[in-house]
Every structure is written in C-alpha cells, then in structure tokens.
Design an enzyme around this catalytic site. Structure first.
Site, PDB file in Angstrom:
ATOM      1  N   HIS A 101     -10.758  -5.487   9.688  1.00  9.47           N
ATOM      2  CA  HIS A 101     -11.308  -5.230   8.355  1.00  9.47           C
ATOM      3  C   HIS A 101     -12.632  -4.467   8.423  1.00  9.47           C
ATOM      4  O   HIS A 101     -13.467  -4.607   7.540  1.00  9.47           O
ATOM      5  CB  HIS A 101     -11.549  -6.552   7.603  1.00  9.47           C
ATOM      6  N   GLU A 111       0.808  -1.224   0.000  1.00  8.78           N
ATOM      7  CA  GLU A 111       0.000   0.000   0.000  1.00  8.78           C
ATOM      8  C   GLU A 111       0.842   1.275   0.000  1.00  8.78           C
ATOM      9  O   GLU A 111       0.561   2.215  -0.732  1.00  8.78           O
ATOM     10  CB  GLU A 111      -0.965   0.001   1.189  1.00  8.78           C
TER      11      GLU A 111
END
Ligand SMILES: Cc1ncc(C[n+]2csc(CCOP(=O)(O)OP(=O)(O)O)c2C)c(N)n1
Ligand SMILES: [Mg+2]
Lengths: 323, 340
Positions: free
Chosen positions: B142, B73
């Site tokens: 998440h 990322e």
C-alpha cells in the site's frame, strides 16, 4: 405494406445479411492465402444468425461492443464490405484507417463503439456506455458480444455485477460456439448452460438457439425492451458453432469426428432459407440468385479495397491523442 | 473541510488550503463547471472518501455523480472508458496506487489504445486519481508511488502533484483534457498547506521551477518536492546554489525546462520515491545524454532510493524514503564538497 410482408421483407434482409457475412468470411480466407491480408483473422462462418438477429433488434443511437471475432457484428451493423476489407488489408480507407486490422472493425458513427482483442474487455466498456446513457437520461441501450471462453475472465463477472447493481441498460450476449481457442467449453467451464451465470447476479439468463435468426432476434428484442424500460440487464446465451478453426493457423483437429457435419445440418442460412422457401417468400432459385449477386459484390468490394493506399505514419499521429 | 464546498472562494482568488482541500476544490470546480464530470471509485461517496478528499461532493452533486463502485478496479476503469464514449467525463479514484496493476488491462490496453485502434474515432476523457506513496506505515502493498509504471505508453499522460497548487491545477487540467490522464496524489501530503489559485489550469507537460539556482539541479516529484526545497535551503548554507524543479508531468517529460536547467548547472540530483531502473529519473538522464548534455560532475546523477522493498517497520520505512539530508549529501558530492 401488410404486417406479413413487412415481416417477410425483414426475414429476406436477414437472409441477405447472413449470406453477405458468410461470403465475406470465405473471401477473407482467400485473400489471406493471397497475402493481401496478414497476421491473423478469426472467422465466424456458422455463427451468422447471432449478430444478424441481435443487431436488428437495436434502435438508432444504441451501441454495441464486439470482439476480435467481430466481422459479422460489424457487417450486421451496416459496415460496407469494402470498408471492412480495406481495414483487413491495412488501408487508410478502412473503418479504423488501417491501424486497427481484422480485430478492430469499429464504426462509432453507427454505434459500433469498439471491437476488442482482449478477451472480456468489451463487457465492462458496454456497461460504461450504458451507464453513460442512464446518467444522461437518454433512452439508449448497449449490447455486448463475447464468447463462451470470456465467461471465465474476471471482467465478465465484474461487468455483470456492476450492471445488475446499477440496473444498467445493457444486454450481454454470449456467442457459445463450444470452444475457446482449442479448448472445449466443458474442459474450462463446469456447466453446460452458460446462461446460468446470470443467476448469481440476479438478472434473467436465457438459452437461445443461436442457429435460428428469428429466435435470436426475438430474445434480444425482449432483453432490449426490458433494458429500455429501466429494468436492467440480461444475459443471453446463443448456442452456435464456428465452422472454421479458432484463427488462421488452426485447422481445428481437436474436434470430434462428425461434430462439424452435425452442426452444418442446422446451418443458420439454410435453416432460414428452407423456411422462406416453404412459406413461398423466397424460392430456392431466388436464394441462389441472391448468393450469386452477393458473391459478385464481395469480389468487387475486395478488388476496390485493394486499390486504396496504406496509411502514413504522419496521418496516424493524431490517433494517439485527441488533444 | 466541508466549508470548502459550501462557500467556494471566487475563481482567480489565491487562498491557503491543504493539499486535500485542493483536490476537493478541483473536483468541486470541475463538477460545477461541467455537468458531465462524475467521480467514481470504491467508497468515494461515504464520509468524504477513504482519504477525505471528497467531502461535501455527494451532498452537492448527488450520488449519481459521486458514484461508489464495487471492488473491481479493472472492471470499473473499463466502465469509465465506456462512459466516456457516451458523453461522460469520469474521474476514477484509485484508493491506492498499488491497486493499479489489477486494472492493468484497462490502463495499458484500453484507455491509451482505444482512440488509436479505431483510427481516431473516439476521444477518451478519463481521469484516474491515484493515491500514491509511502510514509503512512501501510506496508509494502500500500505504499508505491507507481508514478513510472505507465510512463512508457503513448496515449496516456501521467501527472504527479507535489504541492497543493499542483494538486489543484493538474487535476483540473486532467479533467479538461480529452485523453486519459493519471494524476498521482501523495497520501503523506494531504495535510500540507499552500497557496492555491482557484480556476488555474496546469499546462500539459510543463514542469515548474520552484527555486532558481546555478550549481546543481534537483529534480523532484510528489513528496520529494518539499524535501528538495528543504535541501536547497540547507545547501544555501553550504554555499551551494540549487535549482529545484517540480517535475509535475512524468509523461510527457518537460525536457525543455529540465534540459535548460541542467545546461546551466551541469549537475543533476534526481529525487524520486521509486526505484531508479525503469523510472522517470533514468529516462531523464537518457534523454539528456541523447541530447548531448555536457556534465560537470561524476557521478553525473544520483539515485537515492534503495534497491529493496518498502517495509512496514516505521524507522525502516523512514530510512527507505529519500530524506532532505540525502538530497543535500548527493548535491554536495556533485559539486565536489564531499568525496563522491
Ligand atoms: C485476456 C486474453 N487472454 C487470452 C487471449 C487469447 N485468446 C484469444 S481468443 C481466445 C479464446 C476465447 O474464446 P471465446 O471467448 O469462446 O471466443 P471465441 O474465440 O470462441 O469467439 C483466447 C484465449 C486474449 N486475446 N485475451
Ligand atoms: Mg468460443
């Protein structure tokens, strides 16, 4: 002009550029003591052959990303010492309008598209710039400069991986000056030749004599040609040494005795100077004259830079958002 | 879903579509309009992407413009920044908001500062699409909305999409904008349907009043928007007139719209799917107070989220996320219908 004189002119230009960087950095030291430059600076005396040799292998439109130790890269790219001094003094006439400072000598108009104070961040940014060229089917390439210590941060590995899978036209240049801040490279890194870090990413990794501007230029030229031909990235390790401590506050007491003196035997400016003298291209007297002339220019540049005003809060507001 | 990209309705037409289709339509329209727009991120090119928002795009625009990245990322967000310096307008998909901290350097130190530290030499037109929110039984790593994590940073803008129309309009606005923008999508909303006007572009920093009322202002983002609307319906049955505002922008906050509403109602319920401390709700209250807002109720505003982490266990996860009932209770307390 014969090929030999063209080559000679170029080497004299390199000589001048290296002297300019050396004298600039020495002057920064002086201005710091005088309080005209504050905060911190990361000087690059001893490493001049790397930016000079590498950046002279770039063509118009190519781009580079630099680090906080980036005065040499900015000057080698053509930034005027006055503009650079003004930035270091926080003046509005600086390249980054005085808001950047020593660690952010940037000039997008010349392809110097960033100078990062975060270790390792410039590498993926350069991959992105290179991918921009590739996606737009333009022939340019990107160079990215960073230190030996930066090869231990994730972004370095992420950048090499992406560059290799996407065949990005980018050249990774490690300026291995044997230390990351106060830590010798072998105390943080399990190998001597950092160029080997190219192997797992399936790209060429080359060890280069970073004191020899011609060797640097030739290695970078090869990598640039490869990138431009669509064959992807390369990792080049420039073995060099920084004469000063890591930053302003570091007297570099951690270095073994004699190390600095040994490296000074192969000073990049004197190494090229000796060759140019031996080949009858530039005599010792000429070299001394060049140094004196550049010293005077540097002094004048610093004086002029100090005349410029500081930026106002109002003028810097537009730097936050473009829209 | 695939029909979306094959036969796009004319610009200006308002059609019913899902939130997912709205995201897809915004990407499609932006990419059709401007060849420098690309979409990148993990698995964005396969099977419509992880949340199926990208169906049809690789076929239509090719895999150079719908570009799958390795799992890195921080690396690929910085790559997007670099691309923006050489003429590309990247849209970066973050599969889960929870992964943003791994790109903390790119999001905190690079994207919002790159223009500034160069003295305004660059613009950095990078959009981050961030899949956010709980309710999917994805567990504690998440399920974050992350909507306030980066709100305190000049140089960045942060949008939150609560409806299909907002999903379309905010994403279009972000991609057109010449600065970095984070656009949060809520993963529990992808199947929701609503009217979307193709070609509509959100105004930067403008909240939307979805329902007018006079007794209490309910300020909501993301999934809380539909719950605030349901709560307002129920409140009407109790004789409470609620004004519902969809925040739309966490940075910049639309204090003009919010301030005018609270000046009218004197009461505020903050419906946010995040912890109160350090979030936009707390900042709104701070700004109102600084602006001299007079309050009609004590408590002046109510935090609805519990001070614990998000669980997997489905009933417990449902309990964690503020419900319409909790919003109703908070609003009724504020007007004194039930004891505070
Ligand atoms: C992410 C990050 N961590 C730590 C630092 C602090 N820091 C600045 S320079 C430096 C050493 C870097 O060494 P190297 O990459 O070899 O470059 P050099 O300074 O020798 O040019 C460190 C640790 C930083 N700026 N960024
Ligand atoms: Mg080093």
């Amino acid at each position: 002009m014969s090929e030999r004189t063209a080559g000679a002119d170029r080497r004299v230009a390199w000589y001048r550029q290296m002297v300019e960087i050396r004298h600039f950095e020495d002057k920064v030291q002086e201005l710091f003591m005088a309080g005209l430059i504050q905060g911190t600076t990361h000087l690059c005396q001893g490493q001049e052959a790397v930016p000079v040799g590498a950046i002279s292998a770039m063509a118009r439109g190519d781009v580079q990303t630099n680090t906080y130790r980036g005065h040499g890269e900015a000057l080698a790219n053509g930034m005027s010492p006055e503009t650079a001094f003004a930035e270091l003094m926080g003046r509005t006439s600086g390249c980054s309008r005085g808001v950047g400072g020593s660690m952010h000598l940037i000039d997008a108009s010349k392809g110097n598209i960033g100078s990062n104070a975060i270790v390792g961040a410039g590498a993926p940014i350069a991959v992105g710039a290179a991918m921009g060229f590739k996606l737009r089917k333009e022939p340019q390439v990107a160079l990215t400069f960073f230190g030996d210590g930066a090869t231990n941060i994730g972004t370095f590995h992420e950048a090499l991986n992406m560059a290799s899978v996407w065949k990005a036209p980018v050249i990774f240049i490690i300026t291995n000056n044997l230390y990351g801040e106060y830590s010798p490279v072998r105390s943080t890194t399990p190998i001597d030749d950092l160029a080997r870090r190219a192997d797992p990413f399936a790209m060429p990794g080359v060890v280069v004599d970073g004191q020899d501007v011609e060797a640097v230029h030739s290695a970078v030229s090869t990598a640039v040609a490869r990138a431009r031909a669509g064959e992807g990235p390369s990792l080049l390790e420039m073995k060099t040494y920084r004469y000063r401590g890591h930053s302003r506050s570091d007297p570099a007491k951690y270095r073994p005795e004699g190390e600095l003196e040994r490296w000074k035997q192969r000073d990049p400016i004197e190494l090229l100077g000796a060759k140019l003298a031996a080949e009858g291209i530039l005599s010792a007297d000429h070299q001394a004259a060049i140094k004196a002339e550049i010293q005077a220019e540097i002094d004048r540049a610093a004086e002029r830079a100090a005349q410029a005003p500081y930026p106002t809060l109002e003028e810097t507001r537009s730097y936050v958002y473009a829209d | 879903m695939s029909t979306q990209t094959e036969a796009a309705p004319a610009m200006g037409a308002t059609v019913e579509m899902t939130y997912r289709e709205a995201v897809n339509a915004a990407l499609d329209d932006a990419m059709a309009e401007d060849p420098s727009v690309i979409l990148m991120g993990e698995d964005v090119d396969a099977d419509g992407g992880v949340f199926k928002t990208n169906a049809g795009l690789p076929q239509k625009y090719g895999r150079e413009r719908v570009m799958a990245t390795p799992i890195c990322e921080n690396g690929f967000t910085n790559v997007a920044l670099g691309m923006s310096l050489t003429g590309i307008r990247p849209v970066v998909e973050f599969m889960f908001a929870d992964f943003m901290p791994t790109a903390g350097d790119a999001i905190v130190n690079q994207l919002p500062k790159y223009r500034y530290m160069s003295g305004g030499q660059f613009s950095v037109p990078v959009t981050l699409r961030v899949v956010s929110g709980a309710g999917g039984r994805f567990g504690t790593q998440h399920s974050a909305t992350g909507e306030s994590w980066f709100m305190a940073q000049p140089g960045m803008r942060v949008a939150v999409a609560g409806t299909p129309a907002a999903a379309y309009e905010l994403l279009r606005a972000a991609i057109r904008n010449n600065d970095p923008v984070l656009v949060h999508e809520h993963k529990a909303l992808y199947a929701r349907k609503g009217p979307v006007t193709r070609g509509a572009i959100a105004e930067i920093g403008k909240a939307a009043i979805l329902r007018e009322g006079t007794d209490v202002t309910i300020l909501a983002s993301l999934m809380m928007v539909e719950r605030a609307m349901a709560a307002a319906d129920e409140l009407a049955g109790h004789g409470v007139s609620a004004e519902v505002i969809d925040l739309r922008w966490v940075r910049p906050l639309d204090m003009e719209t919010i301030g005018a509403s609270v000046a009218k109602t004197g009461r505020l319920v903050i419906a946010e799917e995040q912890w109160h401390e350090g979030g936009w709700g707390a900042t709104v209250i701070s700004n109102l107070t600084r602006n001299g807002q007079a309050w009609k109720s004590v408590p002046r505003a109510v935090a609805l989220y519990y001070d614990t982490l998000i669980p997997y266990s489905p009933p417990l996860e449902d309990e964690m996320i503020p419900s319409a009932e909790r919003i109703v209770t908070a609003a009724r307390k504020s007007v004194g219908q039930i004891p505070a």
